[in-house]
Scaffold this active site. Structure first.
Site, short mmCIF file in Angstrom:
data_model
loop_
_atom_site.label_atom_id
_atom_site.label_comp_id
_atom_site.label_asym_id
_atom_site.label_seq_id
_atom_site.Cartn_x
_atom_site.Cartn_y
_atom_site.Cartn_z
N GLU A 126 -48.62 -0.73 16.62
CA GLU A 126 -48.02 -1.85 17.35
C GLU A 126 -49.11 -2.59 18.11
O GLU A 126 -49.98 -1.97 18.73
CB GLU A 126 -46.98 -1.38 18.38
N GLU A 156 -35.27 -6.47 23.44
CA GLU A 156 -36.38 -5.85 24.18
C GLU A 156 -35.82 -4.97 25.31
O GLU A 156 -36.01 -5.23 26.49
CB GLU A 156 -37.34 -6.93 24.68
C1 BGC Z 1 -42.22 -0.22 22.05
C2 BGC Z 1 -41.29 -1.29 21.52
C3 BGC Z 1 -41.23 -2.45 22.49
C4 BGC Z 1 -42.63 -3.01 22.62
C5 BGC Z 1 -42.74 -4.27 23.46
C6 BGC Z 1 -43.46 -0.74 22.71
O1 BGC Z 1 -43.66 0.03 23.82
O2 BGC Z 1 -42.53 0.71 21.06
O3 BGC Z 1 -40.04 -0.73 21.28
O4 BGC Z 1 -40.32 -3.42 22.10
O5 BGC Z 1 -43.47 -2.04 23.18
O6 BGC Z 1 -42.45 -4.05 24.78
#
Ligand code: BGC
Length: 426
Positions: free
Chosen positions: A340, A385
């Site tokens: 991510e 979110e």
């Molecule tokens: C999480 C997501 C979240 C993203 C943005 C990460 O900590 O895995 O679920 O939407 O951050 O805040």
């Protein structure tokens, strides 16, 4: 523009609860429908990805992405303790098949924040029994879907509860805490301990202080999460020894100003280093970064004056991911996947600039010999979110949820797809 090799993973991520819609058996769903749970709005039908996954996967493929990271909703698969729903597993099999048909590698996450209500009633993420329940669920999924997979990510952001504890402590210390945690959580309500909230929790979970995954974690609870990861990994490996198994961590680019060196070291220890002995042998580590966090002699510092901030209140800091990968790789020698990285903004040009800068940093890491296997943007869709609701727009694709769930791909989706060399056959 220099491109990543064809076999480098370039893709996008989602989490079941944030996109599927109607995950009615999860703890989050229950809390979203309370008055004092701190949610801006409930997730309801979310982006209806449960029914529209093919359209979404097709858009990724058309843009040139070659990996899709998504999660399986435990509460759908095991809505009551020990009662498993085959038809839900079949749903995820269809999602995986669809990825393969469109040439995307599926990376499946078994737990992305949400848990079945029954698990929380049994003590949740502070209870030793959760290790057993999670391993059993992991085994159930792997028995059925393992043949179709190469990558399983057990737990998303295993360190989230520890980060929430740190930030809650700071909040109590009267620090400006908003925008310091890498997820949409409302600290004011996290800290509220009112009677009404306790009563609501008692009705749902049988306890005034339920231990959901995103609760401030004790050291003992932190150990339980890691044990759950290891037990799940063991089950997966028994069935598919070659499966690549790992977890992901939420990692800030922790920096120090003069006088803050010790605090910065302590935070890195809590956020990353103390997990090392338990993850060193994993097949990969998922690295998740959104910004930096700075420490001075008085502790965590606010975003510097005049610095640009994202919708989440984070400092705009795309170079953070490169810094974190370098720090992690000094101590963890296995494969790294950026599982991510992203920005919540209404300005898609800014998103493109963010991705460009972040991936330039990653390219430099690879040139320096750091084994980064992929870059997975958060998120594919403008989605739910958590406590902050639908207002935060991280997505490569906008979704008109109120008008037929229409998908509106943004330029950033296509930009992301150009970052990788394409074969004629792709
Ligand atoms: C999480 C997501 C979240 C993203 C943005 C990460 O900590 O895995 O679920 O939407 O951050 O805040």
């Amino acid at each position: 523009m220099e491109r990543f090799r064809n076999d480098f993973f370039i893709g996008a991520a989602t989490a079941a609860h944030q996109v599927e819609g109607n995950n009615k058996n999860s703890d989050s769903w229950a809390l979203e429908h309370t008055v004092y749970g701190g949610y801006q709005e409930p997730s309801l039908g979310a982006c209806d990805h449960y029914h529209r996954f093919e359209e979404d996967i097709c858009l990724m493929a058309e843009a040139g992405l070659n990996v899709y990271r998504f999660s399986i909703e435990w509460a759908r698969v095991e809505p009551q303790e020990g009662i498993f729903e085959e038809k839900e597993v079949e749903h995820y099999r269809k999602v995986i098949d669809c990825c393969r048909r469109y040439g995307l590698e599926p990376i499946v996450t078994l737990h992305h924040f949400t848990s079945p209500v029954w698990l929380i009633q049994k003590g949740g993420w502070e209870a030793e029994s959760t290790v057993h329940y999670f391993a059993r669920y992991a085994r159930y999924i792997t028995e059925r879907l393992g043949k179709e997979l190469h990558y399983i990510c057990t737990i998303n952001e295993a360190n989230m509860g520890i980060q929430i504890r740190s930030i809650a402590q700071e909040f109590l210390n009267q620090m400006v805490a908003d925008g310091k945690i890498q997820m949409g959580i409302s600290l004011e309500t996290l800290m509220e301990g009112n009677e009404e909230k306790s009563e609501e929790n008692r009705k749902i979970f049988g306890t005034p202080v339920p231990q959901i995954f995103q609760s401030p974690r004790t050291d003992a609870g932190d150990k339980i999460i890691i044990k759950a990861h290891r037990a799940a990994k063991e089950e997966i490996k028994k069935l598919y020894p070659k499966m690549k198994v790992g977890l992901t961590l939420s990692l800030h680019d922790i920096q120090s100003e003069p006088g803050g060196e010790m605090r910065a070291e302590e935070e890195w220890e809590k956020e990353f280093r103390h997990y090392l002995p338990d993850i060193l042998e994993d097949d990969f580590l998922g690295v998740q970064n959104y910004s930096r966090s700075r420490y001075g002699s008085e502790g965590n510092l606010p975003v510097p004056e005049g610095a640009e901030q994202t919708q989440m209140g984070y400092e705009y800091y795309p170079e953070g991911i490169g810094h974190v990968l370098r720090k992690v790789s000094a101590e963890y020698k296995g494969e790294l996947i950026v599982t991510e990285n992203g920005i919540a903004t209404a300005d898609d040009k800014k998103r493109i600039a963010f991705i460009q800068k972040a991936t330039e940093e990653i390219r430099k890491c690879i040139e320096d010999g750091i084994p980064v296997k992929g870059y997975i943007y958060w998120s594919l869709l403008d989605n739910f979110e958590w406590q902050k609701g639908y207002g935060m727009t991280f997505g490569l694709i906008a979704v008109d949820r109120l008008n037929g769930q229409t998908r509106m791909p943004k330029d950033s989706l296509y930009f992301l797809g150009t970052l990788r060399e394409r074969n004629v056959t792709d």
